[in-house]
Design a protein around this motif. Structure first.
Motif, PDB file in Angstrom:
ATOM      1  N   ASP A 171       0.811  -1.225   0.000  1.00 24.12           N
ATOM      2  CA  ASP A 171       0.000   0.000   0.000  1.00 24.12           C
ATOM      3  C   ASP A 171       0.839   1.268   0.000  1.00 24.12           C
ATOM      4  O   ASP A 171       0.304   2.376   0.160  1.00 24.12           O
ATOM      5  CB  ASP A 171      -0.953   0.007   1.196  1.00 24.12           C
ATOM      6  CG  ASP A 171      -0.234   0.008   2.536  1.00 24.12           C
ATOM      7  OD1 ASP A 171       0.938  -0.468   2.587  1.00 24.12           O
ATOM      8  OD2 ASP A 171      -0.815   0.475   3.538  1.00 24.12           O
ATOM      9  N   ILE A 172       2.163   1.135  -0.153  1.00 18.79           N
ATOM     10  CA  ILE A 172       3.038   2.306  -0.256  1.00 18.79           C
ATOM     11  C   ILE A 172       4.070   2.032  -1.358  1.00 18.79           C
ATOM     12  O   ILE A 172       4.153   0.929  -1.878  1.00 18.79           O
ATOM     13  CB  ILE A 172       3.759   2.608   1.080  1.00 18.79           C
ATOM     14  CG1 ILE A 172       4.546   1.371   1.553  1.00 18.79           C
ATOM     15  CG2 ILE A 172       2.792   3.092   2.132  1.00 18.79           C
ATOM     16  CD1 ILE A 172       5.427   1.645   2.765  1.00 18.79           C
ATOM     17  N   GLY A 173       4.846   3.064  -1.674  1.00 15.26           N
ATOM     18  CA  GLY A 173       5.889   2.895  -2.681  1.00 15.26           C
ATOM     19  C   GLY A 173       5.655   3.783  -3.891  1.00 15.26           C
ATOM     20  O   GLY A 173       4.664   4.524  -3.975  1.00 15.26           O
ATOM     21  N   LEU A 174       6.577   3.698  -4.855  1.00 13.76           N
ATOM     22  CA  LEU A 174       6.536   4.573  -6.030  1.00 13.76           C
ATOM     23  C   LEU A 174       5.239   4.423  -6.813  1.00 13.76           C
ATOM     24  O   LEU A 174       4.686   5.396  -7.316  1.00 13.76           O
ATOM     25  CB  LEU A 174       7.730   4.278  -6.937  1.00 13.76           C
ATOM     26  CG  LEU A 174       7.832   5.118  -8.218  1.00 13.76           C
ATOM     27  CD1 LEU A 174       7.933   6.607  -7.876  1.00 13.76           C
ATOM     28  CD2 LEU A 174       9.023   4.667  -9.068  1.00 13.76           C
ATOM     29  N   HIS A 175       4.717   3.177  -6.906  1.00 13.56           N
ATOM     30  CA  HIS A 175       3.498   2.987  -7.705  1.00 13.56           C
ATOM     31  C   HIS A 175       2.318   3.749  -7.086  1.00 13.56           C
ATOM     32  O   HIS A 175       1.490   4.318  -7.809  1.00 13.56           O
ATOM     33  CB  HIS A 175       3.177   1.494  -7.846  1.00 13.56           C
ATOM     34  CG  HIS A 175       2.492   0.881  -6.668  1.00 13.56           C
ATOM     35  ND1 HIS A 175       3.189   0.433  -5.551  1.00 13.56           N
ATOM     36  CD2 HIS A 175       1.178   0.646  -6.405  1.00 13.56           C
ATOM     37  CE1 HIS A 175       2.328  -0.051  -4.678  1.00 13.56           C
ATOM     38  NE2 HIS A 175       1.106   0.062  -5.163  1.00 13.56           N
ATOM     39  N   VAL A 176       2.251   3.775  -5.742  1.00 12.48           N
ATOM     40  CA  VAL A 176       1.167   4.488  -5.065  1.00 12.48           C
ATOM     41  C   VAL A 176       1.329   5.988  -5.247  1.00 12.48           C
ATOM     42  O   VAL A 176       0.369   6.705  -5.562  1.00 12.48           O
ATOM     43  CB  VAL A 176       1.124   4.120  -3.561  1.00 12.48           C
ATOM     44  CG1 VAL A 176       0.077   4.957  -2.826  1.00 12.48           C
ATOM     45  CG2 VAL A 176       0.829   2.642  -3.386  1.00 12.48           C
ATOM     46  N   ILE A 177       2.562   6.474  -5.054  1.00 13.67           N
ATOM     47  CA  ILE A 177       2.820   7.914  -5.187  1.00 13.67           C
ATOM     48  C   ILE A 177       2.518   8.380  -6.605  1.00 13.67           C
ATOM     49  O   ILE A 177       1.920   9.448  -6.809  1.00 13.67           O
ATOM     50  CB  ILE A 177       4.292   8.225  -4.824  1.00 13.67           C
ATOM     51  CG1 ILE A 177       4.563   7.856  -3.359  1.00 13.67           C
ATOM     52  CG2 ILE A 177       4.618   9.678  -5.098  1.00 13.67           C
ATOM     53  CD1 ILE A 177       3.680   8.553  -2.352  1.00 13.67           C
ATOM     54  N   THR A 178       2.903   7.592  -7.601  1.00 17.20           N
ATOM     55  CA  THR A 178       2.641   7.945  -9.006  1.00 17.20           C
ATOM     56  C   THR A 178       1.135   8.036  -9.252  1.00 17.20           C
ATOM     57  O   THR A 178       0.658   8.961  -9.917  1.00 17.20           O
ATOM     58  CB  THR A 178       3.271   6.890  -9.939  1.00 17.20           C
ATOM     59  OG1 THR A 178       4.675   6.803  -9.665  1.00 17.20           O
ATOM     60  CG2 THR A 178       3.073   7.258 -11.394  1.00 17.20           C
ATOM     61  N   TRP A 179       0.391   7.085  -8.697  1.00 17.23           N
ATOM     62  CA  TRP A 179      -1.072   7.080  -8.870  1.00 17.23           C
ATOM     63  C   TRP A 179      -1.678   8.313  -8.204  1.00 17.23           C
ATOM     64  O   TRP A 179      -2.532   8.987  -8.787  1.00 17.23           O
ATOM     65  CB  TRP A 179      -1.645   5.800  -8.245  1.00 17.23           C
ATOM     66  CG  TRP A 179      -3.073   5.510  -8.620  1.00 17.23           C
ATOM     67  CD1 TRP A 179      -3.507   4.667  -9.592  1.00 17.23           C
ATOM     68  CD2 TRP A 179      -4.247   6.061  -8.006  1.00 17.23           C
ATOM     69  NE1 TRP A 179      -4.895   4.654  -9.630  1.00 17.23           N
ATOM     70  CE2 TRP A 179      -5.371   5.506  -8.672  1.00 17.23           C
ATOM     71  CE3 TRP A 179      -4.475   6.971  -6.971  1.00 17.23           C
ATOM     72  CZ2 TRP A 179      -6.683   5.817  -8.340  1.00 17.23           C
ATOM     73  CZ3 TRP A 179      -5.791   7.304  -6.637  1.00 17.23           C
ATOM     74  CH2 TRP A 179      -6.881   6.728  -7.313  1.00 17.23           C
ATOM     75  N   LEU A 180      -1.250   8.601  -6.962  1.00 17.62           N
ATOM     76  CA  LEU A 180      -1.803   9.738  -6.221  1.00 17.62           C
ATOM     77  C   LEU A 180      -1.522  11.059  -6.940  1.00 17.62           C
ATOM     78  O   LEU A 180      -2.394  11.925  -7.039  1.00 17.62           O
ATOM     79  CB  LEU A 180      -1.229   9.777  -4.804  1.00 17.62           C
ATOM     80  CG  LEU A 180      -1.631   8.635  -3.857  1.00 17.62           C
ATOM     81  CD1 LEU A 180      -0.850   8.736  -2.558  1.00 17.62           C
ATOM     82  CD2 LEU A 180      -3.134   8.650  -3.583  1.00 17.62           C
ATOM     83  N   TRP A 229       5.309  13.249   0.670  1.00 21.56           N
ATOM     84  CA  TRP A 229       4.758  12.058   1.345  1.00 21.56           C
ATOM     85  C   TRP A 229       5.670  11.635   2.497  1.00 21.56           C
ATOM     86  O   TRP A 229       5.204  11.321   3.585  1.00 21.56           O
ATOM     87  CB  TRP A 229       4.603  10.937   0.336  1.00 21.56           C
ATOM     88  CG  TRP A 229       4.535   9.549   0.920  1.00 21.56           C
ATOM     89  CD1 TRP A 229       5.576   8.678   1.077  1.00 21.56           C
ATOM     90  CD2 TRP A 229       3.391   8.883   1.459  1.00 21.56           C
ATOM     91  NE1 TRP A 229       5.153   7.499   1.673  1.00 21.56           N
ATOM     92  CE2 TRP A 229       3.809   7.602   1.913  1.00 21.56           C
ATOM     93  CE3 TRP A 229       2.053   9.229   1.604  1.00 21.56           C
ATOM     94  CZ2 TRP A 229       2.951   6.688   2.496  1.00 21.56           C
ATOM     95  CZ3 TRP A 229       1.183   8.315   2.186  1.00 21.56           C
ATOM     96  CH2 TRP A 229       1.626   7.060   2.625  1.00 21.56           C
ATOM     97  N   ASP A 230       6.978  11.619   2.238  1.00 17.95           N
ATOM     98  CA  ASP A 230       7.950  11.204   3.260  1.00 17.95           C
ATOM     99  C   ASP A 230       7.931  12.112   4.484  1.00 17.95           C
ATOM    100  O   ASP A 230       8.272  11.691   5.587  1.00 17.95           O
ATOM    101  CB  ASP A 230       9.365  11.181   2.660  1.00 17.95           C
ATOM    102  CG  ASP A 230       9.722   9.798   2.128  1.00 17.95           C
ATOM    103  OD1 ASP A 230       9.039   8.818   2.497  1.00 17.95           O
ATOM    104  OD2 ASP A 230      10.683   9.693   1.339  1.00 17.95           O
ATOM    105  N   THR A 231       7.546  13.371   4.276  1.00 18.35           N
ATOM    106  CA  THR A 231       7.485  14.310   5.408  1.00 18.35           C
ATOM    107  C   THR A 231       6.064  14.352   6.005  1.00 18.35           C
ATOM    108  O   THR A 231       5.734  15.264   6.760  1.00 18.35           O
ATOM    109  CB  THR A 231       7.907  15.723   4.973  1.00 18.35           C
ATOM    110  OG1 THR A 231       7.067  16.145   3.879  1.00 18.35           O
ATOM    111  CG2 THR A 231       9.364  15.751   4.533  1.00 18.35           C
TER     112      THR A 231
END
Length: 586
Positions: A171-180, A229-231
């Motif tokens: 539920d986390i990672g580059l694929h999630v961030i790209t989608w968001l 996201w990291d912050t």
């Protein structure tokens, strides 16, 4: 099937051996290969060898022959046995075919849905399977993992183990961030449709990847989004939680359709922070090397173990300190064992992760976790489309799971229409779904999980070959016979007629079911059950063709009706292990 007889006979053999001045040992049994008659065998070579080791002057082969002959001469057998013979140091015991056939059928009908199961082992096993990524679609490639994991869970549970079905979601990672990033910039405010939700989510993911790869500007924007996201940017976190739930709800609908459930859900987001602390422990213990900022945090397993190209190097953290799969999988394994006090943990994961999981298990072992030796990777190969096109979420070459189920139902409905056109639309839909899902599951479970599968409609829905509809129809045909007999199963009677060859062959297959389950559980191999069930359906169809049931004479009719009922029950039991339902009619 033979357990109570083994115990009785072992007691007699032990007494006979003591009378001969022989110290008894554990007796090992084997089933005599079926050739029209059922039997058990045991060898006396081990007993003779023990005498020789104790200091007695014996010729082992000659002594084994002598002991077998003495036992065959003196043993007292019940009327359930037809004969006993000593052959070259072995004792062979043969059942009376009529009594054995009655015993098998009686046992199936008495135990019903428990037939083939084993007593509790008191062993707690976790099976982790499915492991989808949120913010992506479900396609046929995911399906193999799901049906394999579910079937293995069912088989192990039927064999007496306590099973915890676990799902580990990415539920986390580059694929999630790209989608968001893509959603917030191009689809803000949109809501998923009530149907085919994972299709919609998957389309947005494919679109997001395409946009990311279109320009460096978009890649930079996604990197900035990742840093936010990291912050723990509250707006991004809120969007992540909302959209993650869309995926979870859609997954639950598909699991419900497929008859799959989980006892425990784990999320990557739960163990990421814990994982970084875990890596620090490995550095402190001197197992891992911290080469940041120029390099990553690694553990050179071959250097530690003195092996060559066996375990290689496992990367634990990137040079920038961001996590990898290993960062999270290590603490997750510990959490599993501590939370559930497991005896064994099985990971149903793509064969391409074999080295990686081997590394994970070895790192845990080096850290002093003895239970690491009880972690097991159940590998499976990929599913291809016709033409050997490999499925991938980021490309257009996917068959979505919803689409596959819809197409299977449409094709299965044709079968139902041909066989029972008078049924109501709702009944046809219900039967078609059972045929469709059975066809999909069986087509994957009837192949060795380490072999690549090319999904093929023609073989999956074959009503005349090794496919679910053929097996389901055998049970439906049995049900039809019983319906015509008003479902009145006669009480058990002694057989006083000669059994037909097809009857004996069918009884033999019924008697084998508990052993087939045991073997499938030991090997973690649903293929064993898939093949057995097909053989049983084929043997029943042969019986049905050559042995009249309802028009047979009284005592023959009685036995055959009971045999039909026992066969139907065993087909249902075996298909249930594969997650496949049997309709009442087709």
């Amino acid at each position: 099937m033979f357990e109570k007889y083994k115990t009785q006979i072992e007691e007699q053999i032990t007494r006979l051996l003591v009378d001969e001045g022989v110290e008894p040992v554990a007796i090992q049994w084997s089933i005599i290969p079926f050739s029209g008659q059922w039997g058990l065998a045991t060898s006396f070579f081990q007993i003779a060898a023990q005498e020789a080791r104790s200091g007695k002057k014996v010729n082992v082969p000659q002594r084994a022959i002598e002991l077998a002959e003495i036992t065959a001469r003196k043993i007292q057998l019940s009327a359930d046995f037809e004969k006993c013979e000593a052959v070259k140091g072995y004792l062979n015991l043969y059942f009376d075919s009529k009594r054995f056939s009655t015993m098998v059928v009686d046992q199936v009908l008495n135990e019903k849905d428990k037939f083939g199961s084993a007593p509790d082992t008191h062993e707690r096993v976790m099976v982790e399977f499915s492991q989808p990524n949120t913010h992506k679609s479900f396609h046929v490639g995911h399906l193999r993992n799901m049906v394999l994991g579910a079937a293995v869970s069912n088989i192990l549970e039927f064999e007496g183990n306590e099973i915890i079905r676990a799902n580990y979601l990415g539920d986390i990672g580059l694929h999630v961030i790209t989608w968001l990033w893509n959603y917030e910039n191009f689809h803000e405010g949109e809501k998923p449709p009530s149907e085919n939700t994972t299709n919609w989510i998957g389309n947005l993911y494919a679109e997001a990847v395409k946009r990311r790869e279109e320009s460096e500007e978009n890649e930079d924007a996604i990197r900035r989004y990742f840093k936010a996201w990291d912050t723990h940017d509250p707006e991004i976190e809120a969007l992540w939680r909302e959209t993650r739930q869309w995926s979870l709800d859609a997954f639950e609908q598909l699991y419900d359709t497929l008859g799959i459930h989980f006892d425990k859900l784990y999320f990557e987001s739960e163990v990421e922070h814990e994982g970084k602390g875990f890596v620090e422990r490995l550095i402190e213990q001197g197992l891992a090397k911290d080469e940041r900022p120029q390099g990553a945090v690694i553990i050179d397993l071959d250097a530690i173990l003195g092996t060559k190209e066996e375990y290689r190097v496992l990367v634990l953290l990137r040079s920038d300190g961001t996590s990898l799969y290993a960062t999270k999988d290590l603490p997750l394994a510990v959490r599993k064992f501590e939370e559930f006090q497991l005896d064994r943990s099985i990971y149903v994961v793509d064969v391409r992760q074999s080295l990686y999981l081997k590394q994970i298990f070895k790192v845990l072992e080096l850290m002093g976790y003895d239970w690491a030796k009880h972690c097991q990777h159940l590998a499976y190969e990929i599913v291809n489309l016709p033409g050997n096109v490999t499925l991938a979420s980021r490309e257009g070459t996917v068959v979505l799971l919803e689409d596959l189920i819809y197409e299977a139902e449409k094709r299965a409905k044709v079968i139902v229409e041909q066989k029972n056109p008078e049924l109501s639309t709702e009944k046809k839909r219900e039967i078609a779904r059972k045929i469709a899902l059975g066809s999909i599951k069986y087509s994957l479970l009837s192949r060795d999980n380490t072999k690549i599968v090319t999904f093929d409609w023609e073989s999956a829905l074959d009503v005349n070959g090794q496919a679910a509809p053929y097996i389901q129809y055998a049970a439906v045909r049995a049900n039809s016979i019983l319906r015509k007999g008003k479902f009145e199963i006669p009480t058990s009677e002694e057989i006083n007629f000669e059994l037909a060859e097809k009857e004996i062959a069918l009884v033999d297959l019924l008697s084998r079911f508990p052993q087939e389950v045991k073997k499938a559980a030991y090997e973690l191999r649903p293929l064993q059950i898939a093949n057995y069930t097909y053989d049983l359906a084929k043997a029943f169809n042969d019986f049905y063709t050559h042995c009249p049931v309802l028009t047979a004479e009284n005592e023959v009719r009685t036995f055959r009706l009971r045999l039909v009922a026992a066969t139907k029950q065993t087909i249902i039991n075996s298909l249930k292990l594969l997650g496949i339902e049997v309709p009442e009619i087709m």
